[in-house]
Design a protein around this motif. Structure first.
Motif, PDB file in Angstrom:
ATOM      1  N   ALA A 306       0.835  -1.205   0.000  1.00 49.78           N
ATOM      2  CA  ALA A 306       0.000   0.000   0.000  1.00 49.78           C
ATOM      3  C   ALA A 306       0.868   1.252   0.000  1.00 49.78           C
ATOM      4  O   ALA A 306       0.598   2.216  -0.732  1.00 49.78           O
ATOM      5  N   TRP A 307       1.921   1.242   0.798  1.00 49.33           N
ATOM      6  CA  TRP A 307       2.790   2.420   0.860  1.00 49.33           C
ATOM      7  C   TRP A 307       3.519   2.630  -0.461  1.00 49.33           C
ATOM      8  O   TRP A 307       3.727   3.781  -0.890  1.00 49.33           O
ATOM      9  N   SER A 308       3.907   1.534  -1.114  1.00 49.15           N
ATOM     10  CA  SER A 308       4.603   1.683  -2.402  1.00 49.15           C
ATOM     11  C   SER A 308       3.694   2.336  -3.433  1.00 49.15           C
ATOM     12  O   SER A 308       4.138   3.167  -4.235  1.00 49.15           O
ATOM     13  N   VAL A 309       2.395   1.990  -3.409  1.00 50.82           N
ATOM     14  CA  VAL A 309       1.438   2.612  -4.330  1.00 50.82           C
ATOM     15  C   VAL A 309       1.318   4.100  -4.025  1.00 50.82           C
ATOM     16  O   VAL A 309       1.388   4.952  -4.920  1.00 50.82           O
ATOM     17  N   VAL A 310       1.143   4.431  -2.748  1.00 46.54           N
ATOM     18  CA  VAL A 310       1.003   5.833  -2.349  1.00 46.54           C
ATOM     19  C   VAL A 310       2.260   6.618  -2.706  1.00 46.54           C
ATOM     20  O   VAL A 310       2.200   7.725  -3.264  1.00 46.54           O
ATOM     21  N   SER A 311       3.418   6.052  -2.391  1.00 46.58           N
ATOM     22  CA  SER A 311       4.683   6.749  -2.617  1.00 46.58           C
ATOM     23  C   SER A 311       4.953   6.984  -4.098  1.00 46.58           C
ATOM     24  O   SER A 311       5.366   8.078  -4.506  1.00 46.58           O
ATOM     25  N   ASP A 312       4.717   5.957  -4.915  1.00 46.32           N
ATOM     26  CA  ASP A 312       4.980   6.081  -6.359  1.00 46.32           C
ATOM     27  C   ASP A 312       4.067   7.121  -7.009  1.00 46.32           C
ATOM     28  O   ASP A 312       4.503   7.921  -7.842  1.00 46.32           O
ATOM     29  N   MET A 313       2.810   7.125  -6.603  1.00 50.25           N
ATOM     30  CA  MET A 313       1.877   8.086  -7.198  1.00 50.25           C
ATOM     31  C   MET A 313       2.166   9.506  -6.725  1.00 50.25           C
ATOM     32  O   MET A 313       1.992  10.464  -7.481  1.00 50.25           O
ATOM     33  N   ALA A 314       2.619   9.625  -5.497  1.00 50.45           N
ATOM     34  CA  ALA A 314       3.022  10.942  -5.010  1.00 50.45           C
ATOM     35  C   ALA A 314       4.223  11.454  -5.797  1.00 50.45           C
ATOM     36  O   ALA A 314       4.307  12.648  -6.121  1.00 50.45           O
ATOM     37  N   ALA A 315       5.135  10.556  -6.129  1.00 49.55           N
ATOM     38  CA  ALA A 315       6.311  10.951  -6.905  1.00 49.55           C
ATOM     39  C   ALA A 315       5.910  11.462  -8.283  1.00 49.55           C
ATOM     40  O   ALA A 315       6.459  12.454  -8.784  1.00 49.55           O
ATOM     41  N   GLU A 316       4.931  10.812  -8.900  1.00 52.78           N
ATOM     42  CA  GLU A 316       4.472  11.259 -10.213  1.00 52.78           C
ATOM     43  C   GLU A 316       3.856  12.652 -10.138  1.00 52.78           C
ATOM     44  O   GLU A 316       4.088  13.497 -11.011  1.00 52.78           O
ATOM     45  N   ILE A 317       3.074  12.876  -9.102  1.00 53.78           N
ATOM     46  CA  ILE A 317       2.400  14.165  -8.954  1.00 53.78           C
ATOM     47  C   ILE A 317       3.394  15.284  -8.683  1.00 53.78           C
ATOM     48  O   ILE A 317       3.317  16.373  -9.268  1.00 53.78           O
ATOM     49  N   LEU A 318       4.356  15.014  -7.824  1.00 54.49           N
ATOM     50  CA  LEU A 318       5.290  16.055  -7.398  1.00 54.49           C
ATOM     51  C   LEU A 318       6.417  16.297  -8.381  1.00 54.49           C
ATOM     52  O   LEU A 318       7.008  17.372  -8.404  1.00 54.49           O
ATOM     53  N   SER A 319       6.738  15.297  -9.203  1.00 54.06           N
ATOM     54  CA  SER A 319       7.893  15.449 -10.100  1.00 54.06           C
ATOM     55  C   SER A 319       7.642  16.487 -11.180  1.00 54.06           C
ATOM     56  O   SER A 319       8.489  17.325 -11.463  1.00 54.06           O
ATOM     57  N   ASP A 320       6.456  16.433 -11.803  1.00 55.60           N
ATOM     58  CA  ASP A 320       6.146  17.378 -12.870  1.00 55.60           C
ATOM     59  C   ASP A 320       4.640  17.556 -12.941  1.00 55.60           C
ATOM     60  O   ASP A 320       3.947  16.826 -13.645  1.00 55.60           O
ATOM     61  N   PRO A 321       4.092  18.507 -12.213  1.00 62.67           N
ATOM     62  CA  PRO A 321       2.627  18.669 -12.172  1.00 62.67           C
ATOM     63  C   PRO A 321       2.008  19.019 -13.509  1.00 62.67           C
ATOM     64  O   PRO A 321       0.801  18.912 -13.677  1.00 62.67           O
ATOM     65  N   ASN A 322       2.816  19.437 -14.496  1.00 68.81           N
ATOM     66  CA  ASN A 322       2.273  19.810 -15.798  1.00 68.81           C
ATOM     67  C   ASN A 322       2.551  18.762 -16.874  1.00 68.81           C
ATOM     68  O   ASN A 322       2.437  19.031 -18.058  1.00 68.81           O
ATOM     69  N   ASN A 323       2.956  17.560 -16.412  1.00 66.90           N
ATOM     70  CA  ASN A 323       3.292  16.507 -17.358  1.00 66.90           C
ATOM     71  C   ASN A 323       2.087  16.177 -18.251  1.00 66.90           C
ATOM     72  O   ASN A 323       1.053  15.714 -17.762  1.00 66.90           O
ATOM     73  N   ARG A 324       2.216  16.422 -19.556  1.00 63.13           N
ATOM     74  CA  ARG A 324       1.073  16.289 -20.455  1.00 63.13           C
ATOM     75  C   ARG A 324       0.597  14.845 -20.573  1.00 63.13           C
ATOM     76  O   ARG A 324      -0.607  14.582 -20.594  1.00 63.13           O
ATOM     77  N   GLN A 325       1.548  13.906 -20.616  1.00 68.94           N
ATOM     78  CA  GLN A 325       1.168  12.513 -20.766  1.00 68.94           C
ATOM     79  C   GLN A 325       0.334  12.048 -19.566  1.00 68.94           C
ATOM     80  O   GLN A 325      -0.677  11.363 -19.716  1.00 68.94           O
ATOM     81  N   ARG A 326       0.734  12.475 -18.365  1.00 67.66           N
ATOM     82  CA  ARG A 326       0.001  12.090 -17.166  1.00 67.66           C
ATOM     83  C   ARG A 326      -1.389  12.703 -17.175  1.00 67.66           C
ATOM     84  O   ARG A 326      -2.382  12.060 -16.841  1.00 67.66           O
ATOM     85  N   ARG A 327      -1.473  13.957 -17.579  1.00 66.58           N
ATOM     86  CA  ARG A 327      -2.759  14.632 -17.587  1.00 66.58           C
ATOM     87  C   ARG A 327      -3.702  14.013 -18.609  1.00 66.58           C
ATOM     88  O   ARG A 327      -4.887  13.862 -18.366  1.00 66.58           O
ATOM     89  N   GLN A 328      -3.155  13.625 -19.788  1.00 68.06           N
ATOM     90  CA  GLN A 328      -3.998  13.010 -20.806  1.00 68.06           C
ATOM     91  C   GLN A 328      -4.537  11.675 -20.323  1.00 68.06           C
ATOM     92  O   GLN A 328      -5.692  11.322 -20.554  1.00 68.06           O
ATOM     93  N   SER A 329      -3.689  10.919 -19.618  1.00 65.31           N
ATOM     94  CA  SER A 329      -4.114   9.623 -19.094  1.00 65.31           C
ATOM     95  C   SER A 329      -5.211   9.798 -18.060  1.00 65.31           C
ATOM     96  O   SER A 329      -6.230   9.095 -18.074  1.00 65.31           O
ATOM     97  N   LEU A 330      -5.031  10.752 -17.162  1.00 61.75           N
ATOM     98  CA  LEU A 330      -6.042  11.014 -16.142  1.00 61.75           C
ATOM     99  C   LEU A 330      -7.332  11.537 -16.760  1.00 61.75           C
ATOM    100  O   LEU A 330      -8.424  11.221 -16.307  1.00 61.75           O
ATOM    101  N   LEU A 331      -7.177  12.341 -17.829  1.00 61.75           N
ATOM    102  CA  LEU A 331      -8.351  12.884 -18.498  1.00 61.75           C
ATOM    103  C   LEU A 331      -9.235  11.762 -19.014  1.00 61.75           C
ATOM    104  O   LEU A 331     -10.450  11.754 -18.798  1.00 61.75           O
TER     105      LEU A 331
END
Length: 393
Positions: A306-331
């Motif tokens: 559970a912590w690995s999931v939380v930690s990895d997703m936090a890293a994605e959010i904090l590393s580049d909040p404007n990452n287009r690929q991530r935003r398109q996937s979430l969209l």
């Protein structure tokens, strides 16, 4: 609350025999903490009584001095305190009201003190948790839900009441067609609650007690508390996060440091992934995520996963909040989760949970307007892309 109301009205009628009950009812005041469960508000609505919601201290605990001051103010204004709902193990952060302070205040004014311990009350089968019940001797009633943390299937709620006659007197109706020859030998539960009959919930609780025994249930509770402490330590070791509650049992409240929107984004991402499910709340006016150990056979490996999931997703959010690929996937993932409400509906909603859940984005639209004016829960850079998706659909 119905029983407390009936007792209060009965006493007031003796003091003021010529005053209508409706007038007396309008004077009754109930109390609870801001951290109390929403069922207290619903009970007050059903009972047609006023409810005053009080601020807890920094540890989310309702204190006696706060209650006494509120009651004295209300008495001076002509109100009549009659009921206090306290909590041992609040829903938001598993905090504990100070019963040893609140109890004497209720006794001084002859007020019914109810103790709601739906989740944490199950842990009181363990000796090490019983100090958290300090002041319970002042309680007029006590409730806990074995279906929450004692391996009993939903639904099962156990209630103790100091004076059962005060409870049943408020709910007695005795038409001829409900009378029987065994009323003197048996407990008639139609007088103990709103329904005239009930399922035999005690039987399934009996099977749990027979199957696990007190030792087995204690091991189960203690394992969950140990695993929660493990998760807490993982959070504390990561400088990106902070723990927002005093972890006494199986609940850990945590958040990303910084603005609330980061934690909202993290929770949405976690729940959308399907790997974990958690819900949000507010602790000291800060948006938090509630991590609660619930699986019967949970292990340290489950906590680490559970912590690995939380930690990895936090890293994605904090590393580049404007990452287009991530935003398109979430969209693409979020379109099926979007709830559209009018601006008027949103502004009129004062509920703590009706719209602001942080898990599914809310798009606020003006009347007859299909263009997004404000996306309060998702990323600001997504607005144009969401508008394009809406137009294309």
């Amino acid at each position: 609350m119905l029983s407390a109301r009936a007792q209060a009205i009965k006493k007031l009628k003796q003091q003021h025999p010529f005053v209508e009950e409706g007038v007396l009812l309008s004077k009754l005041m109930a109390y609870c903490s801001k951290e109390a469960h929403s069922c207290v508000e619903k009970a007050a609505m059903i009972c047609f009584v006023k409810l005053r919601i009080l601020e807890p201290d920094n540890n989310c605990s309702l204190r006696g001095a706060t209650l006494r001051q509120a009651m004295e103010e209300d008495v001076a204004m002509g109100q009549i305190p009659f009921f206090v709902s306290t909590t041992l193990g609040t829903t938001s952060c598993c905090s504990f009201d100070n019963l040893s302070e609140i109890g004497p205040v209720c006794s001084d004014l002859d007020v019914w003190m109810h103790v709601d311990s739906a989740y944490a009350g199950n842990a009181f089968i363990c000796e090490e948790f019983k100090p958290l019940m300090r002041g319970i001797e002042h309680a007029s009633s006590f409730n806990t839900n074995p279906n929450k943390w004692l391996l009993t299937n939903f639904d099962c709620s156990t209630m103790w009441v100091r004076d059962r006659f005060k409870l049943t007197q408020a709910l007695v109706v005795d038409p001829l067609y409900l009378q029987h020859n065994y009323s003197a030998q048996s407990i008639d539960y139609r007088h103990w609650g709103v329904p005239l009959s009930r399922r035999f919930r005690a039987l399934k609780l009996w099977f749990v007690l027979r199957s696990y025994g007190i030792d087995g249930l204690q091991r189960y509770i203690r394992n969950h508390c140990k695993l929660a402490k493990r998760f807490e330590q993982l959070v504390l070791k990561d400088s990106r996060f902070e723990v927002a509650n005093d972890v006494k049992m199986g609940l850990v409240c945590f958040r990303l440091k910084g603005e609330d929107k980061l934690t909202q984004e993290l929770l949405a991402k976690i729940n959308i992934s399907g790997q974990l499910h958690m819900i949000p709340s507010l602790v000291n006016s800060r948006y938090i995520i509630r991590f609660c150990v619930t699986a019967e056979h949970a292990t340290e490996n489950d906590i680490d996963f559970a912590w690995s999931v939380v930690s990895d997703m936090a890293a994605e959010i904090l590393s580049d909040p404007n990452n287009r690929q991530r935003r398109q996937s979430l969209l693409k993932r979020r379109l099926s989760f979007v709830r559209s409400v009018s601006r008027d509906v949103f502004q009129r909603s004062n509920s703590r949970s009706s719209l602001y859940d942080g898990c599914s984005p809310v798009i606020i639209l003006d009347e007859n307007d299909m263009e997004i004016k404000e996306d309060v829960f998702t990323f600001a850079p997504m607005k144009e892309e969401l508008n394009e998706e809406i137009k294309s659909k």
